[in-house]
Scaffold this motif. Structure first.
Motif, PDB file in Angstrom:
ATOM      1  N   LEU A   1       0.795  -1.239   0.128  1.00 30.44           N
ATOM      2  CA  LEU A   1       0.055  -0.017  -0.017  1.00 30.44           C
ATOM      3  C   LEU A   1       0.819   1.266   0.132  1.00 30.44           C
ATOM      4  O   LEU A   1       1.784   1.379   0.815  1.00 30.44           O
ATOM      5  N   ALA A   2       0.880   1.980  -1.025  1.00 33.62           N
ATOM      6  CA  ALA A   2       1.413   3.411  -1.034  1.00 33.62           C
ATOM      7  C   ALA A   2       0.759   4.362  -1.018  1.00 33.62           C
ATOM      8  O   ALA A   2      -0.488   4.634  -1.816  1.00 33.62           O
ATOM      9  N   LEU A   3       1.042   5.327  -0.177  1.00 31.36           N
ATOM     10  CA  LEU A   3       0.094   6.593   0.089  1.00 31.36           C
ATOM     11  C   LEU A   3       0.848   7.912   0.067  1.00 31.36           C
ATOM     12  O   LEU A   3       1.893   7.987   0.427  1.00 31.36           O
ATOM     13  N   ASP A   4       0.026   8.693  -0.452  1.00 33.43           N
ATOM     14  CA  ASP A   4       0.583  10.116  -0.565  1.00 33.43           C
ATOM     15  C   ASP A   4       0.345  10.605   0.863  1.00 33.43           C
ATOM     16  O   ASP A   4      -0.554   9.839   1.635  1.00 33.43           O
ATOM     17  N   PHE A   5       0.835  11.872   1.299  1.00 29.52           N
ATOM     18  CA  PHE A   5       0.684  12.360   2.572  1.00 29.52           C
ATOM     19  C   PHE A   5      -0.095  13.568   2.663  1.00 29.52           C
ATOM     20  O   PHE A   5      -1.420  13.336   3.241  1.00 29.52           O
ATOM     21  N   ASP A   6       0.137  14.531   2.082  1.00 28.50           N
ATOM     22  CA  ASP A   6      -0.693  15.666   2.294  1.00 28.50           C
ATOM     23  C   ASP A   6      -1.916  15.465   1.202  1.00 28.50           C
ATOM     24  O   ASP A   6      -1.940  15.099   0.018  1.00 28.50           O
ATOM     25  N   GLY A   7      -3.135  15.716   1.990  1.00 29.32           N
ATOM     26  CA  GLY A   7      -4.336  15.542   1.382  1.00 29.32           C
ATOM     27  C   GLY A   7      -4.623  14.166   1.080  1.00 29.32           C
ATOM     28  O   GLY A   7      -5.814  13.939   0.521  1.00 29.32           O
ATOM     29  N   VAL A   8      -4.000  13.102   1.748  1.00 25.64           N
ATOM     30  CA  VAL A   8      -4.504  11.744   1.699  1.00 25.64           C
ATOM     31  C   VAL A   8      -4.681  11.389   3.164  1.00 25.64           C
ATOM     32  O   VAL A   8      -5.691  10.966   3.704  1.00 25.64           O
TER      33      VAL A   8
ATOM     34  N   ILE B   1       0.762  -3.061  -6.218  1.00 30.81           N
ATOM     35  CA  ILE B   1       0.829  -2.018  -5.334  1.00 30.81           C
ATOM     36  C   ILE B   1      -0.526  -1.287  -5.469  1.00 30.81           C
ATOM     37  O   ILE B   1      -1.049  -1.064  -6.712  1.00 30.81           O
ATOM     38  N   ALA B   2      -1.151  -0.890  -4.419  1.00 29.07           N
ATOM     39  CA  ALA B   2      -2.095   0.077  -4.485  1.00 29.07           C
ATOM     40  C   ALA B   2      -1.654   1.466  -4.026  1.00 29.07           C
ATOM     41  O   ALA B   2      -1.211   1.594  -3.026  1.00 29.07           O
TER      42      ALA B   2
END
Length: 254
Positions: free
Chosen positions: A5-12, A188-189
């Motif tokens: 699981l790959a996540l952006d930080f700001d805004g997510v 990858i999500a």
């Protein structure tokens, strides 16, 4: 191979609009003595509305400079990259100078009053709890400096830290980071709130792409995601519950 699981930080994961505005304003003041110490209240409302055009942190003072020069909101939304280049050139500053100015403001602020700085950021509803339950591999891919992300993640109780934080210091586009991660992970999500970042990764077949509809994007972005054959629109309740298809490749253990 495992899934990720790959996540952006700001805004997510995190909403720090108040901090972004104040830090960007102070960075502008540090670089340009013509800026008043206190911004006009109306500027913050416009900044909040136009935040979706921003890709990297150094652009935030440039956006404020454009608003100070009375550039219309419609012009900003129509073609921000071209306008940003023009404002930056006219201002006589470089992206490096503004990036360093933003980092100095934050470092100074954390040293002076870490609690105040932290309180200007808020994890979106259910996100902190969601992350605290995450047991499968996950990473953060962001244009924010990794050390500031790490500071904020420390506020989540019982959090198993991500495998890695790929922040601004990595110095490569998010798509390139995803390509490197494909070597180790079969699927990858990727959850991101900026449509252009997802579109740039559309050619990566083993990466499922999700636009966070609660983040810094526009109605037009969300409409495009709904009609895309590669990008899926993700709602906050689905993400924070851990039951979304976006997490199928990286489930939460119950």
């Amino acid at each position: 191979m495992a899934s990720l699981l790959a996540l952006d930080f700001d805004g997510v994961l995190c909403d720090g609009l108040r901090e972004y505005f104040l830090a960007a304003w102070q960075a502008g003041c540090d670089r340009d003595p013509s800026w008043p110490e206190v911004p006009e209240p109306s500027l913050e409302d416009r900044f909040r509305l136009l935040r979706p055009v921003i890709e990297q942190g150094w652009e935030m003072p440039v956006l404020l400079q454009a608003l100070r020069r009375e550039v219309a909101d419609a012009e900003v939304l129509a073609d921000w990259p071209q306008l940003c280049d023009r404002v930056l050139k006219d201002w006589g500053l470089t992206t490096t100078e503004l990036s360093q100015a933003m980092d100095r403001v934050r470092d100074r602020w954390i040293k002076r009053d870490r609690k105040e700085w932290l309180q200007l950021h808020h994890f979106y509803p259910g996100v902190a709890e969601r992350l605290a339950q995450q047991t499968a591999p996950w990473v953060i891919i962001s244009t924010k400096d990794g050390r500031f992300i790490a500071e904020l993640l420390e506020q989540i109780p019982n959090l198993q830290p991500p495998l890695a934080i790929y922040g601004k210091e990595v110095g490569v586009p998010k798509t390139q980071t995803l390509i490197q991660l494909q070597v180790e992970f079969e699927q990858i999500a990727f959850v991101e709130d900026r449509l252009p970042a997802l579109e740039a990764a559309a050619q990566l077949e083993s990466v499922d792409l999700y636009l966070a509809d609660w983040g810094y994007n526009t109605d037009r972005d969300r409409q495009q995601a709904m009609t895309s054959d590669r990008i899926q629109l993700l709602r906050l309740t689905d993400f924070s519950s851990g039951r979304s298809p976006a997490l199928a490749a990286s489930p939460v253990e119950s």
